[in-house]
Design a protein around this motif. Structure first.
Motif, PDB file in Angstrom:
ATOM      1  N   PHE B  15      53.021  26.369 -15.044  1.00  0.00           N
ATOM      2  CA  PHE B  15      53.841  27.066 -16.037  1.00  0.00           C
ATOM      3  C   PHE B  15      55.305  26.867 -15.707  1.00  0.00           C
ATOM      4  O   PHE B  15      55.696  26.948 -14.543  1.00  0.00           O
ATOM      5  CB  PHE B  15      53.512  28.562 -16.038  1.00  0.00           C
ATOM      6  CG  PHE B  15      52.154  28.868 -16.583  1.00  0.00           C
ATOM      7  CD1 PHE B  15      51.941  28.939 -17.951  1.00  0.00           C
ATOM      8  CD2 PHE B  15      51.077  29.051 -15.726  1.00  0.00           C
ATOM      9  CE1 PHE B  15      50.678  29.208 -18.462  1.00  0.00           C
ATOM     10  CE2 PHE B  15      49.814  29.320 -16.231  1.00  0.00           C
ATOM     11  CZ  PHE B  15      49.617  29.403 -17.600  1.00  0.00           C
ATOM     12  N   ALA B  24      49.199  27.556 -11.381  1.00  0.00           N
ATOM     13  CA  ALA B  24      48.160  28.583 -11.483  1.00  0.00           C
ATOM     14  C   ALA B  24      46.798  28.019 -11.082  1.00  0.00           C
ATOM     15  O   ALA B  24      45.949  28.724 -10.562  1.00  0.00           O
ATOM     16  CB  ALA B  24      48.096  29.124 -12.913  1.00  0.00           C
ATOM     17  N   SER B  44      42.408  39.089  -9.403  1.00  0.00           N
ATOM     18  CA  SER B  44      43.328  38.843 -10.510  1.00  0.00           C
ATOM     19  C   SER B  44      44.440  37.890 -10.079  1.00  0.00           C
ATOM     20  O   SER B  44      44.879  37.912  -8.934  1.00  0.00           O
ATOM     21  CB  SER B  44      43.879  40.148 -11.070  1.00  0.00           C
ATOM     22  OG  SER B  44      44.788  40.705 -10.194  1.00  0.00           O
ATOM     23  N   GLY B  45      44.816  37.009 -10.982  1.00  0.00           N
ATOM     24  CA  GLY B  45      45.843  36.033 -10.687  1.00  0.00           C
ATOM     25  C   GLY B  45      45.322  34.792  -9.989  1.00  0.00           C
ATOM     26  O   GLY B  45      46.091  33.880  -9.678  1.00  0.00           O
ATOM     27  N   SER B  46      44.006  34.716  -9.744  1.00  0.00           N
ATOM     28  CA  SER B  46      43.485  33.552  -9.026  1.00  0.00           C
ATOM     29  C   SER B  46      43.411  32.314  -9.912  1.00  0.00           C
ATOM     30  O   SER B  46      43.184  31.218  -9.414  1.00  0.00           O
ATOM     31  CB  SER B  46      42.110  33.860  -8.434  1.00  0.00           C
ATOM     32  OG  SER B  46      41.203  34.236  -9.443  1.00  0.00           O
ATOM     33  N   GLY B  47      43.571  32.490 -11.228  1.00  0.00           N
ATOM     34  CA  GLY B  47      43.613  31.336 -12.118  1.00  0.00           C
ATOM     35  C   GLY B  47      42.376  31.172 -12.985  1.00  0.00           C
ATOM     36  O   GLY B  47      42.262  30.195 -13.732  1.00  0.00           O
ATOM     37  N   LYS B  48      41.459  32.144 -12.927  1.00  0.00           N
ATOM     38  CA  LYS B  48      40.204  32.046 -13.664  1.00  0.00           C
ATOM     39  C   LYS B  48      40.411  31.790 -15.149  1.00  0.00           C
ATOM     40  O   LYS B  48      39.856  30.854 -15.715  1.00  0.00           O
ATOM     41  CB  LYS B  48      39.396  33.358 -13.535  1.00  0.00           C
ATOM     42  CG  LYS B  48      39.172  33.825 -12.130  1.00  0.00           C
ATOM     43  CD  LYS B  48      38.331  35.096 -12.087  1.00  0.00           C
ATOM     44  CE  LYS B  48      38.971  36.354 -12.658  1.00  0.00           C
ATOM     45  NZ  LYS B  48      40.105  36.860 -11.888  1.00  0.00           N
ATOM     46  N   SER B  49      41.230  32.661 -15.761  1.00  0.00           N
ATOM     47  CA  SER B  49      41.414  32.546 -17.211  1.00  0.00           C
ATOM     48  C   SER B  49      42.088  31.240 -17.587  1.00  0.00           C
ATOM     49  O   SER B  49      41.748  30.626 -18.605  1.00  0.00           O
ATOM     50  CB  SER B  49      42.255  33.706 -17.743  1.00  0.00           C
ATOM     51  OG  SER B  49      41.601  34.923 -17.514  1.00  0.00           O
ATOM     52  N   GLN B  50      43.059  30.822 -16.764  1.00  0.00           N
ATOM     53  CA  GLN B  50      43.807  29.607 -17.126  1.00  0.00           C
ATOM     54  C   GLN B  50      42.909  28.377 -17.124  1.00  0.00           C
ATOM     55  O   GLN B  50      43.149  27.419 -17.868  1.00  0.00           O
ATOM     56  CB  GLN B  50      45.009  29.401 -16.201  1.00  0.00           C
ATOM     57  CG  GLN B  50      45.971  30.590 -16.147  1.00  0.00           C
ATOM     58  CD  GLN B  50      46.342  31.142 -17.505  1.00  0.00           C
ATOM     59  OE1 GLN B  50      46.509  30.397 -18.471  1.00  0.00           O
ATOM     60  NE2 GLN B  50      46.431  32.456 -17.615  1.00  0.00           N
ATOM     61  N   ASN B  62      54.517  27.717 -22.468  1.00  0.00           N
ATOM     62  CA  ASN B  62      55.200  27.195 -21.275  1.00  0.00           C
ATOM     63  C   ASN B  62      54.222  26.606 -20.256  1.00  0.00           C
ATOM     64  O   ASN B  62      54.606  26.228 -19.164  1.00  0.00           O
ATOM     65  CB  ASN B  62      56.047  28.293 -20.618  1.00  0.00           C
ATOM     66  CG  ASN B  62      55.201  29.439 -20.067  1.00  0.00           C
ATOM     67  OD1 ASN B  62      54.120  29.723 -20.590  1.00  0.00           O
ATOM     68  ND2 ASN B  62      55.674  30.074 -19.019  1.00  0.00           N
TER      69      ASN B  62
HETATM   70  N1  LIG Z   1      52.594  32.123 -19.530  1.00  0.00           N
HETATM   71  C1  LIG Z   1      52.639  32.159 -18.197  1.00  0.00           C
HETATM   72  N2  LIG Z   1      53.800  31.926 -17.540  1.00  0.00           N
HETATM   73  C2  LIG Z   1      53.864  31.947 -16.197  1.00  0.00           C
HETATM   74  N3  LIG Z   1      52.817  32.195 -15.393  1.00  0.00           N
HETATM   75  C3  LIG Z   1      51.624  32.446 -15.965  1.00  0.00           C
HETATM   76  C4  LIG Z   1      51.470  32.448 -17.390  1.00  0.00           C
HETATM   77  N4  LIG Z   1      50.183  32.726 -17.670  1.00  0.00           N
HETATM   78  C5  LIG Z   1      49.557  32.894 -16.477  1.00  0.00           C
HETATM   79  N5  LIG Z   1      50.419  32.723 -15.450  1.00  0.00           N
HETATM   80  C6  LIG Z   1      50.097  32.807 -14.022  1.00  0.00           C
HETATM   81  O1  LIG Z   1      48.934  32.072 -13.734  1.00  0.00           O
HETATM   82  C7  LIG Z   1      48.239  32.639 -12.639  1.00  0.00           C
HETATM   83  C8  LIG Z   1      46.765  32.692 -12.929  1.00  0.00           C
HETATM   84  O2  LIG Z   1      46.546  33.561 -14.015  1.00  0.00           O
HETATM   85  P1  LIG Z   1      45.134  33.842 -14.665  1.00  0.00           P
HETATM   86  O3  LIG Z   1      45.407  34.595 -15.904  1.00  0.00           O
HETATM   87  O4  LIG Z   1      44.335  32.612 -14.798  1.00  0.00           O
HETATM   88  O5  LIG Z   1      44.429  34.782 -13.588  1.00  0.00           O
HETATM   89  P2  LIG Z   1      42.979  35.433 -13.648  1.00  0.00           P
HETATM   90  O6  LIG Z   1      42.269  34.930 -12.446  1.00  0.00           O
HETATM   91  O7  LIG Z   1      42.365  35.222 -14.964  1.00  0.00           O
HETATM   92  O8  LIG Z   1      43.331  36.961 -13.400  1.00  0.00           O
HETATM   93  P3  LIG Z   1      42.724  38.315 -14.073  1.00  0.00           P
HETATM   94  O9  LIG Z   1      41.553  38.659 -13.219  1.00  0.00           O
HETATM   95  O10 LIG Z   1      43.859  39.277 -13.845  1.00  0.00           O
HETATM   96  O11 LIG Z   1      42.426  38.027 -15.490  1.00  0.00           O
HETATM   97  C9  LIG Z   1      48.871  33.985 -12.388  1.00  0.00           C
HETATM   98  O12 LIG Z   1      49.649  33.923 -11.211  1.00  0.00           O
HETATM   99  C10 LIG Z   1      49.737  34.220 -13.599  1.00  0.00           C
HETATM  100  O13 LIG Z   1      50.861  34.981 -13.271  1.00  0.00           O
END
Ligand SMILES: Nc1ncnc2c1ncn2[C@@H]1O[C@H](COP(=O)(O)OP(=O)(O)OP(=O)(O)O)[C@@H](O)[C@H]1O
Ligand SMILES: [Mg+2]
Lengths: 326, 324
Positions: B15, B24, B44-50, B62
């Protein structure tokens, strides 16, 4: 000796605005709740969303109106206290919430947030003394003194929950109501906060009411467990008895639904989930609160609401099929 | 692997932020076989959703994905929007934690479901509506025909999640991406949703990538598990192996710190010290090193490679040697 906290048939709820000329009506959300909590003990309250767990916690702390019944705090009926007397007693019972960060004023330093309750509870304290007490409370929850100068937005979820806890213990309470305090936290942080609560309980002799939908967490922290369904207690008893064999069919359904990190056990459970959803608490039916989903349901369950009865000297359940042992 | 339905290689998600670039997801690779349920667990924040967003072309403006994601032989990351749209409409679908993100509050549920069939499959409205009711019935919505005429806000959280699954299933996807679809639900409702997904994989051969932070849900539903930390794979193994003989210190720690309902009680829960890492630049070494009780000097300096340590079992840790 009088118990720390006793509820007698407490019914509580929220006001709904009525017409122009009539007074607001109170709609009950929790019904006929009775229990006793001794100092230094933890009561876990479990149930699904909307079952009234949080409402009960707030009603005990006199944050929402009592409709009928009593809350006795060390034998004293809280409803009979004048507002000023109640405010002074508040140092003895505190609450922490799921969204700890939202409960912190973003413009104040952590030190001021934590020390703030002392302005009411111990108004004679000097500013410096108040700061020292705040630093001491932060230390008790595992945060170093330099946190006092920081701001809420710098806190992670787990740190915010610790700050909430520091603020709750600063007035030296005897009871803390914990309303889903770890539900929003990552597992690794959840364990840290659960251990901290148990340590503080030992150190300070605190009683805890731990409200949660997570039966595994409740098992770890509680001495006794109470299950609520649609605003009523359906089961209450000592932790080990409860987890070894829940009495009420609703307790059993909840327990069976919890997925455990054990694939061999879990795979056998696929396809066995209890069908249906709980009806809305707003239009209550006459019978048992669980009748619409209960696998054991019979005609009388839909017609008569079972009383919460003593099943053993320490366990209670509200089910027509659970007979008192004699 | 040649029999994979999805084959991801070197997937990175970054990002752009005013203060610089954040990573991420960092050079991830994994495969999903037809009919397989792969769990991705992480805090949370480990990157799963991304990971899922990048596959669906749903990254924030972005964000940028690089690498390769072969779905039925075609690279999802190299597709134009129109090409991706076609894949999303007919063979790949996603469900979210909050069903309202994919439901239109102003449209009757049945019509929303039918619309996709009219647009993507060329059905008549009449046939599409009938199919929608059949699908609502399949995800066990009681009284489906009359519920189809209602609006999303008239449904409970659990019912909305079913509607979203029904919507995903209408396209009869070969791959379903699920981002914590049961996290906001009560346990008894969560069980019902897991049953539906398990049935789907078993009876229809649908592959599922199920993202969650709940190890219990993974144990019930998933064949294989990836444990993610700081955008990297810490360990990947068949579910039975991961839960019974985890090797990576983070995977072990995560299992030990999870409270259980049916195991001997310990006085205190085991903990992982510190807090999960969030955002910021990638560390030179292992992302878990700052919290790891067994770290050695190399852990903070050099990233451990993901190596095979047994059949379908990989881990990235300097302390664990490659299988002979
Ligand atoms: N639009 C963005 N701009 C900057 N950083 C981002 C953006 N979207 C996500 N991130 C970053 O990407 C990283 C991974 O996010 P992600 O949403 O994949 O986590 P997750 O494992 O799904 O967490 P959760 O359990 O909270 O859903 C995080 O550090 C988050 O801050
Ligand atoms: Mg996510």
């Amino acid at each position: 000796m009088t118990a720390l906290l006793q509820l007698h048939d407490l019914t509580a709820g929220y006001p709904v605005p009525a017409g122009l000329l009539s007074r607001d009506r109170l709609v009950p959300v929790v019904h006929d709740v009775s229990f006793t909590l001794e100092a230094g003990r933890t009561l876990g309250i479990v149930g699904e969303s909307g079952c009234g767990k949080s409402t009960l916690g707030r009603a005990i702390l006199q944050l929402i109106p009592t409709i009928s019944g009593k809350v006795l705090w060390q034998g004293q009926d809280l409803a009979e206290l004048a507002p000023e007397a109640l405010r002074r007693r508040r140092s003895e019972f505190q609450i922490i919430f799921q969204d700890a960060l939202a409960a912190l004023d973003p413009r104040m330093t952590i030190g001021r947030i934590v020390g703030q309750p002392l302005a009411t509870f111990e108004p004679h304290l000097s500013r410096a003394d108040r700061h020292d007490r705040a630093v001491e409370a932060l230390r008790q929850v595992g945060l170093s003194a330099d946190f006092a100068a920081r701001y809420p937005h710098e806190m992670s979820g787990g740190q915010a929950q610790r700050v909430g806890l520091a603020r709750a213990i600063i007035g030296r309470p005897k009871l803390i109501v914990c309303d889903e305090p770890v539900s929003a936290l990552d597992v690794s942080i959840q364990a840290q906060v659960v251990n901290l609560l148990m340590d503080l309980q030992e150190e300070l002799g605190l009683a805890l009411i731990f409200i949660s939908h997570n039966l595994s967490v409740v098992r770890h922290i509680s001495h006794e467990v109470m299950v609520m369904c649609l605003g009523r207690i359906v089961e209450h008893g000592p932790r080990d008895d409860f987890y070894a064999g829940p009495l009420h069919p609703y307790s059993r359904a909840l327990m069976d639904a919890v997925p455990e990190p054990d694939p061999r056990r879990e795979r056998g459970r696929i396809g066995l989930s209890l069908p249906g959803e709980l009806p809305s608490s707003l239009d209550p039916l006459p019978g048992c609160v669980f009748a619409s989903r209960c696998p054991q349901v019979e005609a009388r369950c839909r017609a008569d609401r079972p009383d919460l009865r003593d099943i053993t000297p320490t366990r209670r359940a509200a089910c027509h099929f659970v007979e008192p042992l004699r | 692997m040649t029999d994979s339905l999805l084959s991801v290689r070197d997937l990175s998600v970054t990002f752009r932020l005013p203060e610089g670039e954040v990573t991420a997801v960092d050079r991830l690779g994994f495969d999903v076989a037809p009919g397989e349920v792969l769990g991705i667990v992480g805090e949370s924040g480990s990157g799963k959703s991304q990971i899922l967003f990048s596959l669906m072309g749903l990254l924030a403006p972005n964000g940028r994905a690089s690498g390769q994601a072969l779905f039925a032989g075609q690279d999802l990351l190299a597709m134009t929007d129109t090409e991706l749209d076609r894949v999303r409409g007919v063979s790949m679908a996603m469900i979210f934690q909050d069903p309202m993100t994919s439901l239109n509050p102003y449209k009757r549920v049945g019509d929303q479901l039918a619309e996709g069939l009219v647009v993507h499959k060329g059905l008549s409205w009449r046939a599409a509506r009938a199919e929608a009711v059949r699908m609502l019935d399949r995800v066990r919505i009681p009284d489906a025909a009359s519920r189809a005429r209602r609006y999303p806000h008239e449904f409970s959280g659990g019912m909305r999640q079913r509607v979203m699954i029904a919507m995903a299933l209408l396209v009869n996807p070969r791959l379903l991406l699920a981002d914590e679809p049961t996290t906001a639900l009560d346990v008894t409702i969560q069980s019902q949703i897991i049953d539906i997904l398990a049935e789907l994989a078993r009876d229809m051969g649908t592959s599922i990538v199920f993202v969650t932070h709940d190890l219990g849900v993974v144990a019930r539903l998933c064949d294989r598990v990836i444990v993610l930390y700081g955008g990297r794979i810490m360990e990947e193994a068949p579910a039975d192996i991961l839960f019974n003989a985890p090797r990576h210190p983070y995977a072990k720690g995560l299992l030990d710190t999870t409270p259980r309902i049916a195991a001997p009680l310990t006085r205190r829960l085991d903990i992982i010290p510190g807090t999960p890492r969030s955002g910021g630049a990638m560390l030179p070494g292992c992302p878990f090193a700052p919290r790891c009780a067994s770290r050695i000097a190399a852990c903070e300096a050099v990233q451990p490679p993901l190596i095979g340590i047994g059949p379908a079992h990989r881990t990235a840790c300097h302390l664990i040697g490659e299988a002979p």
